[in-house]
Scaffold this motif. Structure first.
Motif, PDB file in Angstrom:
ATOM      1  N   SER A 112     -15.201   1.795  -1.192  1.00 44.89           N
ATOM      2  CA  SER A 112     -14.543   1.798  -2.509  1.00 44.89           C
ATOM      3  C   SER A 112     -13.494   2.891  -2.600  1.00 44.89           C
ATOM      4  O   SER A 112     -12.746   2.965  -3.572  1.00 44.89           O
ATOM      5  N   ALA A 149     -11.924   3.103  -6.412  1.00 40.87           N
ATOM      6  CA  ALA A 149     -11.770   1.917  -7.270  1.00 40.87           C
ATOM      7  C   ALA A 149     -13.038   1.749  -8.098  1.00 40.87           C
ATOM      8  O   ALA A 149     -14.153   1.880  -7.570  1.00 40.87           O
ATOM      9  N   ALA A 185      -2.938   3.314  -5.201  1.00 36.70           N
ATOM     10  CA  ALA A 185      -4.329   2.883  -5.023  1.00 36.70           C
ATOM     11  C   ALA A 185      -4.638   1.662  -5.888  1.00 36.70           C
ATOM     12  O   ALA A 185      -5.368   0.753  -5.466  1.00 36.70           O
ATOM     13  N   ILE A 189     -10.140   5.178  -1.378  1.00 37.72           N
ATOM     14  CA  ILE A 189      -8.800   4.936  -0.827  1.00 37.72           C
ATOM     15  C   ILE A 189      -8.159   6.298  -0.634  1.00 37.72           C
ATOM     16  O   ILE A 189      -7.987   7.038  -1.615  1.00 37.72           O
ATOM     17  N   SER A 235      -7.311  -2.967  -8.861  1.00 37.13           N
ATOM     18  CA  SER A 235      -8.310  -2.621  -9.890  1.00 37.13           C
ATOM     19  C   SER A 235      -8.022  -1.219 -10.402  1.00 37.13           C
ATOM     20  O   SER A 235      -7.137  -0.526  -9.884  1.00 37.13           O
ATOM     21  N   GLN A 244      -9.796  -4.028   2.702  1.00 31.79           N
ATOM     22  CA  GLN A 244      -9.488  -3.061   3.766  1.00 31.79           C
ATOM     23  C   GLN A 244      -7.977  -2.977   3.984  1.00 31.79           C
ATOM     24  O   GLN A 244      -7.254  -3.931   3.697  1.00 31.79           O
ATOM     25  N   VAL A 286      -8.560   2.706 -10.839  1.00 29.38           N
ATOM     26  CA  VAL A 286      -9.011   3.728  -9.883  1.00 29.38           C
ATOM     27  C   VAL A 286      -9.095   5.077 -10.594  1.00 29.38           C
ATOM     28  O   VAL A 286      -8.448   5.281 -11.621  1.00 29.38           O
ATOM     29  N   ILE A 313     -13.369  -2.642  -2.170  1.00 25.94           N
ATOM     30  CA  ILE A 313     -11.912  -2.869  -2.135  1.00 25.94           C
ATOM     31  C   ILE A 313     -11.512  -3.604  -0.845  1.00 25.94           C
ATOM     32  O   ILE A 313     -12.259  -3.566   0.130  1.00 25.94           O
ATOM     33  N   THR A 330      -9.033   3.408   4.128  1.00 30.31           N
ATOM     34  CA  THR A 330      -9.865   2.796   3.092  1.00 30.31           C
ATOM     35  C   THR A 330     -11.311   2.799   3.561  1.00 30.31           C
ATOM     36  O   THR A 330     -11.605   2.483   4.720  1.00 30.31           O
ATOM     37  N   SER A 347       0.802  -1.215   0.000  1.00 31.79           N
ATOM     38  CA  SER A 347       0.000   0.000   0.000  1.00 31.79           C
ATOM     39  C   SER A 347       0.838   1.269   0.000  1.00 31.79           C
ATOM     40  O   SER A 347       0.376   2.316   0.435  1.00 31.79           O
ATOM     41  N   HIS A 380      -3.072  -1.287  -4.208  1.00 34.41           N
ATOM     42  CA  HIS A 380      -3.842  -1.721  -3.040  1.00 34.41           C
ATOM     43  C   HIS A 380      -5.124  -2.448  -3.442  1.00 34.41           C
ATOM     44  O   HIS A 380      -5.461  -3.498  -2.886  1.00 34.41           O
ATOM     45  N   SER A 381      -5.835  -1.857  -4.419  1.00 31.42           N
ATOM     46  CA  SER A 381      -7.175  -2.392  -4.751  1.00 31.42           C
ATOM     47  C   SER A 381      -7.146  -3.472  -5.818  1.00 31.42           C
ATOM     48  O   SER A 381      -8.139  -4.158  -6.028  1.00 31.42           O
TER      49      SER A 381
END
Ligand SMILES: CC(C)(COP(=O)(O)OP(=O)(O)OC[C@H]1O[C@@H](n2cnc3c(N)ncnc32)[C@H](O)[C@@H]1OP(=O)(O)O)[C@@H](O)C(=O)NCCC(=O)NCCS
Length: 154
Positions: free
Chosen positions: A84, A115, A44, A86, A50, A127, A52, A125, A81, A8, A47-48
Motif C-alpha cells: 500500500s 494509499a 502517488a 508508494i 486513490s 505495482q 493517499v 495499490i 511500490t 507515475s 499512481h494509486s
C-alpha cells in the motif's frame, strides 16, 4: 533517474514570491517542503488512483539556498511500490529567470505515501511498471530501504 513513466511522475513549476521568504530574505524551507509534499501527493494519487497520506520523509537535503524571484521546478517520480506504500523521489531545480541562468538542484528527498480507503485504512495499490534498467535499479534500492525500515519497525 531514467525515462519518466507519465502515470507515475509529475513536474510543477512555481515562482518564488516575497510571501515565500524567511527573515533573511531567501525562500523559507517549509514553503519548499509544502510544494514537495503536494507533488508527492499528486504523483502517488495518480499512481494509486486513490487517496493517499504522507507517512514519512527521508533523506531531505538542502543543497543550496533559493532566492526570491527564482522559478522552482518540483519533480516527483514513483521509485518503489510496496503493498500500500508508494515511495516518491522528489527534486527541486531552480532557474534564475531574471538573469536567464539555471542554478541547478536545490533539494531532494524521498517521501513515503500510503494509499488509504474511505476509512483511512491502507489499501492495496497497483505495482509500479518498470520501463528500463535504471528504473529497475531504483526500484531495488527502494525495496532495500523499505525492508530495512520494516526490520527497524520504522
Ligand atoms: C500511514 C498510515 C495510514 C499507516 O497505517 P497503519 O495502520 O500503521 O498501516 P500498516 O502498519 O499496516 O502499514 C501500511 C503501509 O504503510 C507503510 N508505513 C506505515 N508507517 C510508515 C512509516 N512511518 N514509514 C514508512 N512506511 C510506513 C508500511 O510499510 C506499509 O507499507 P506496505 O503496505 O507497502 O507494506 C497511518 O499511520 C496514518 O494514517 N498516519 C498518519 C498519516 C497522515 O495523516 N499524514 C499527514 C500528516 S499531516
Amino acid at each position: 533517474m531514467g525515462k519518466l513513466s507519465s502515470k507515475s511522475a509529475l513536474t510543477l513549476g512555481q515562482v518564488m514570491l516575497p510571501s515565500h521568504s524567511n527573515v533573511a530574505g531567501n525562500v523559507f524551507g517549509g514553503e519548499i517542503l509544502k510544494l514537495m509534499d503536494s507533488v508527492a501527493y499528486a504523483v502517488a494519487m495518480k499512481h494509486s488512483e486513490s487517496n493517499v497520506v504522507t507517512a514519512r520523509i527521508d533523506e531531505i537535503m538542502f543543497h543550496k539556498p533559493i532566492l526570491i524571484g527564482s522559478v522552482v521546478k518540483c519533480s516527483g517520480k514513483v521509485v518503489f511500490t510496496g503493498k500500500s506504500s508508494i515511495e516518491v523521489y522528489l527534486t527541486i531545480d531552480v532557474d534564475d529567470i531574471q538573469n536567464r541562468k539555471t542554478c541547478g538542484r536545490a533539494l531532494s528527498a524521498y517521501f513515503t505515501m500510503v494509499a488509504v480507503d474511505e476509512n483511512n485504512k491502507p489499501k492495496i495499490i497497483p505495482q509500479l511498471e518498470l520501463i528500463d534498467e535504471a528504473e529497475k535499479k531504483e526500484f531495488e534500492k527502494g525495496k532495500e530501504r523499505y525492508e530495512k525500515r520494516k526490520l527497524l519497525k520504522y
